[in-house]
Design an enzyme around this catalytic site. Structure first.
Site, PDB file in Angstrom:
ATOM      1  N   CYS A  64      -5.744 -10.664  -5.964  1.00 46.12           N
ATOM      2  CA  CYS A  64      -7.193 -10.508  -5.883  1.00 46.12           C
ATOM      3  C   CYS A  64      -7.569  -9.333  -4.983  1.00 46.12           C
ATOM      4  O   CYS A  64      -6.959  -9.104  -3.939  1.00 46.12           O
ATOM      5  CB  CYS A  64      -7.809 -11.791  -5.333  1.00 46.12           C
ATOM      6  N   ASN A  96       0.007 -21.960  -4.493  1.00 49.44           N
ATOM      7  CA  ASN A  96       0.580 -21.213  -3.374  1.00 49.44           C
ATOM      8  C   ASN A  96       1.847 -21.845  -2.806  1.00 49.44           C
ATOM      9  O   ASN A  96       2.393 -21.354  -1.827  1.00 49.44           O
ATOM     10  CB  ASN A  96      -0.486 -20.993  -2.294  1.00 49.44           C
ATOM     11  N   VAL A 153     -10.309 -13.901   7.921  1.00 54.03           N
ATOM     12  CA  VAL A 153      -8.960 -13.693   7.388  1.00 54.03           C
ATOM     13  C   VAL A 153      -8.875 -12.417   6.545  1.00 54.03           C
ATOM     14  O   VAL A 153      -7.956 -11.620   6.705  1.00 54.03           O
ATOM     15  CB  VAL A 153      -8.493 -14.926   6.584  1.00 54.03           C
TER      16      VAL A 153
HETATM   17  C1  EPZ Z   1      -1.999 -16.167   0.783  1.00 51.94           C
HETATM   18  O1  EPZ Z   1      -2.164 -14.758   0.651  1.00 51.94           O
HETATM   19  C2  EPZ Z   1      -2.591 -16.779  -0.455  1.00 51.94           C
HETATM   20  N1  EPZ Z   1      -1.933 -16.239  -1.616  1.00 51.94           N
HETATM   21  C3  EPZ Z   1      -4.092 -16.508  -0.509  1.00 51.94           C
HETATM   22  O2  EPZ Z   1      -4.620 -17.181  -1.608  1.00 51.94           O
HETATM   23  C4  EPZ Z   1      -4.743 -17.042   0.755  1.00 51.94           C
HETATM   24  O3  EPZ Z   1      -6.101 -16.689   0.762  1.00 51.94           O
HETATM   25  C5  EPZ Z   1      -4.054 -16.443   1.984  1.00 51.94           C
HETATM   26  O4  EPZ Z   1      -2.627 -16.691   1.934  1.00 51.94           O
HETATM   27  C6  EPZ Z   1      -4.582 -17.017   3.287  1.00 51.94           C
HETATM   28  O5  EPZ Z   1      -4.376 -18.400   3.309  1.00 51.94           O
HETATM   29  C7  EPZ Z   1      -0.772 -16.742  -1.994  1.00 51.94           C
HETATM   30  O6  EPZ Z   1      -0.213 -17.647  -1.394  1.00 51.94           O
HETATM   31  C8  EPZ Z   1      -0.178 -16.166  -3.229  1.00 51.94           C
HETATM   32  P1  EPZ Z   1      -1.889 -13.453   4.321  1.00 51.94           P
HETATM   33  P2  EPZ Z   1      -1.336 -13.764   1.545  1.00 51.94           P
HETATM   34  O7  EPZ Z   1      -0.646 -12.641   4.381  1.00 51.94           O
HETATM   35  O8  EPZ Z   1      -0.034 -14.376   1.890  1.00 51.94           O
HETATM   36  C9  EPZ Z   1      -3.345  -9.438   6.582  1.00 51.94           C
HETATM   37  C10 EPZ Z   1      -5.886 -17.434  -3.544  1.00 51.94           C
HETATM   38  O9  EPZ Z   1      -7.058 -17.217  -3.935  1.00 51.94           O
HETATM   39  N2  EPZ Z   1      -1.979  -8.889   6.378  1.00 51.94           N
HETATM   40  O10 EPZ Z   1      -1.940 -14.729   5.098  1.00 51.94           O
HETATM   41  O11 EPZ Z   1      -1.344 -12.442   0.880  1.00 51.94           O
HETATM   42  C11 EPZ Z   1      -4.084  -9.554   5.251  1.00 51.94           C
HETATM   43  O12 EPZ Z   1      -4.609  -8.319   4.847  1.00 51.94           O
HETATM   44  C12 EPZ Z   1      -5.170 -16.407  -2.672  1.00 51.94           C
HETATM   45  O13 EPZ Z   1      -5.233 -18.429  -3.859  1.00 51.94           O
HETATM   46  C13 EPZ Z   1      -1.663  -7.677   6.948  1.00 51.94           C
HETATM   47  O14 EPZ Z   1      -2.472  -7.033   7.620  1.00 51.94           O
HETATM   48  O15 EPZ Z   1      -2.280 -13.737   2.823  1.00 51.94           O
HETATM   49  C14 EPZ Z   1      -5.124 -10.595   5.578  1.00 51.94           C
HETATM   50  O16 EPZ Z   1      -6.203  -9.986   6.233  1.00 51.94           O
HETATM   51  C15 EPZ Z   1      -6.006 -15.213  -2.361  1.00 51.94           C
HETATM   52  N3  EPZ Z   1      -0.395  -7.170   6.724  1.00 51.94           N
HETATM   53  C16 EPZ Z   1      -4.377 -11.518   6.551  1.00 51.94           C
HETATM   54  O17 EPZ Z   1      -3.266 -10.766   7.051  1.00 51.94           O
HETATM   55  C17 EPZ Z   1       0.536  -7.850   5.989  1.00 51.94           C
HETATM   56  O18 EPZ Z   1       1.674  -7.358   5.828  1.00 51.94           O
HETATM   57  C18 EPZ Z   1      -3.859 -12.806   5.934  1.00 51.94           C
HETATM   58  O19 EPZ Z   1      -3.095 -12.526   4.783  1.00 51.94           O
HETATM   59  C19 EPZ Z   1       0.197  -9.107   5.429  1.00 51.94           C
HETATM   60  C20 EPZ Z   1      -1.081  -9.613   5.654  1.00 51.94           C
END
Ligand code: EPZ
Length: 441
Positions: free
Chosen positions: A123, A27, A335
């Site tokens: 995922c 990440n 989350v």
């Molecule tokens: C990153 O995902 C990681 N992926 C994830 O790792 C990790 O679980 C996650 O951060 C939380 O730490 C990468 O870095 C590639 P978020 P990301 O935006 O950036 C909501 C793994 O297994 N949200 O922090 O996609 C979302 O739905 C992966 O290594 C919105 O609603 O996560 C979630 O509920 C899986 N609207 C929350 O925020 C948006 O526009 C956190 O998502 C963006 C996000």
């Protein structure tokens, strides 16, 4: 990487023992690769893990004219001098399995004045919307159009610094703002930002490139735009999610694993929980030794959270350990709204896990946060037995591996290709730790 097998057949019940190494964090590495698009000169990224998410980003960069080569094992040289538009079909075909493409927006808007976002992969652990990303890009002055092929983003008048407050400290949206603001005109203030160690490492990468970024208390990040950035040389921060996964594997199999490259600073919250469950660890300069000290494991109550809380990516391997703890554990997922799907297969293996989709009001939680919260109640100890299970996603998949390694009898875990998205050489590592398994095509 290069994994041809679809399934792994595991004879369980054998402790994992030995030493493995973790390299750069998935990440961070993938995001630092995208950052190379912002430079006028080549960047060198070191300690890059051989995982398929890195492959996907390499191929996407290549599609945009970035020359990606590997001067030495674990190193990527990213030369963005000939960046050019790419065909939508090419991007769409490449992006299928990853969410990183969305982070190309800012750099591409700066370089080419246009970005195309296909349907995103990654995922299936919830809706995973991109509204925070699109709202942030609009705040910088970008125009977002939905077309039949995906999303087209343009910036006819260039990008300007903006005041943005994220509704939730999203990792991806924070990275989106950083990668866009560094070359936008003026100052950007980002409130409610994610402050994961991988984000701090991305800020370090951008600073090396010439960016001006500072952080203040309460999740606020300021970025002063500059006209020009150059390439960087950077060693990626080590993968704390992989480290935590192997730590759980040591506990679940009653084994003893030295995780070379694991860093205490980035794992502190995990280490506290690991200790409370009854695991033992010893922090050394070159890594951390994790082992099961004997005796019974203890139940815990855990709430996943953004950093510095307990990472959502740690709960899946932890839950396997909790099936062996004496008593009732509760894990709240705050989350993602659908990240307990993997527990069904653990129940098929003998676990007693009940998922409460709407959360558990009766349990006092540290921070009552969002409506989508859900809870998994794990009652243990329950002996695990072998079963046929199919990997649903990256972290859930790794938790099946360790459940199968601890279970009595034979298990077949299929669809293991997903695991190589984020776990470098996991088959070789299992071998090094003395696991008893065979691979099947
Ligand atoms: C990153 O995902 C990681 N992926 C994830 O790792 C990790 O679980 C996650 O951060 C939380 O730490 C990468 O870095 C590639 P978020 P990301 O935006 O950036 C909501 C793994 O297994 N949200 O922090 O996609 C979302 O739905 C992966 O290594 C919105 O609603 O996560 C979630 O509920 C899986 N609207 C929350 O925020 C948006 O526009 C956190 O998502 C963006 C996000």
């Amino acid at each position: 990487m290069g994994l041809k097998a679809d399934s792994i057949v595991i004879e369980g019940g054998k402790p994992l023992r030995g030493r493995i190494e973790v390299r750069g964090a998935k990440n961070l590495a993938t995001k630092a690769m995208v950052a190379s698009l912002l430079g006028d000169t080549p960047s060198l990224l070191q300690d890059v893990p051989e995982i398929s998410d890195v492959d996907v980003v390499s191929r996407m960069l290549d599609a945009y004219g970035v020359a990606v080569t590997s001067p030495a094992p674990g190193e990527l040289l990213l030369d963005p001098v000939n960046v050019a538009r790419s065909h939508f079909e090419t991007i769409d075909a490449l992006a299928g399995s990853s969410r990183i493409p969305i982070l190309f927006c800012g750099p591409l808007l700066h370089r080419l004045g246009e970005a195309l976002i296909p349907d995103l992969g990654g995922c299936r652990i919830g809706d995973r919307p991109i509204d925070f990303h699109m709202d942030a890009l609009r705040a910088f002055g970008a125009i977002v159009d939905k077309s039949y092929e995906g999303i087209r983003i343009t910036a006819p008048d260039g990008l300007r610094g903006a005041n943005i407050e994220l509704p939730f400290p999203s990792v991806g949206a924070t990275e989106q703002v950083l990668l866009t603001a560094v070359k936008a005109k003026g100052v950007t203030e980002l409130k409610n930002a994610a402050i994961e160690p991988e984000i701090m490492d991305l800020i370090a990468v951008l600073q090396k490139m010439g960016a001006i970024i500072w952080t203040e208390a309460n999740r606020t990040i300021f970025i002063e735009g500059v006209d020009q950035l150059s390439g960087y040389t950077h060693r990626a921060i080590s993968d704390r999610n992989e480290a935590a996964s192997w730590a759980a594997a040591a506990l679940v199999t009653r084994g003893d694993i030295f995780v070379g490259g694991a860093k205490q600073q980035d794992l502190m919250t995990f280490l506290n929980v690991f200790r409370k469950v009854g695991g033992a660890f010893d922090v050394r300069e070159d890594g951390i030794r994790f082992w099961h000290p004997g005796g019974a494991l203890k139940p815990v109550q855990v709430e996943t959270d953004v950093h510095p809380g307990f990472m959502t990516d740690w709960q899946q391997p932890l839950i396997v350990a909790l099936t062996q703890a004496e008593g009732v554990s509760v894990v709240h997922e705050t989350v993602y709204e659908n990240r307990f799907g993997f527990t069904d297969a653990l129940n098929d293996m003998g676990a007693d896990i009940v998922v409460h989709r709407d959360g558990l009001e009766s349990v006092t939680r540290r921070v009552p946060r969002r409506k989508l919260e859900q809870a998994a109640v794990v009652t243990g100890p329950t002996p695990l037995h072998g079963a046929e299970v199919r990997v649903p996603d990256l972290r859930g998949g790794f938790s099946y591996l360790i459940a199968a390694l601890a279970a009595q009898g034979r298990s077949r875990v299929s669809n293991i290709g997903i695991i190589s998205r984020g776990y470098e050489h996991f088959v070789e590592k299992l071998e090094a730790l003395g696991a008893d398994f065979t691979l099947e095509a």
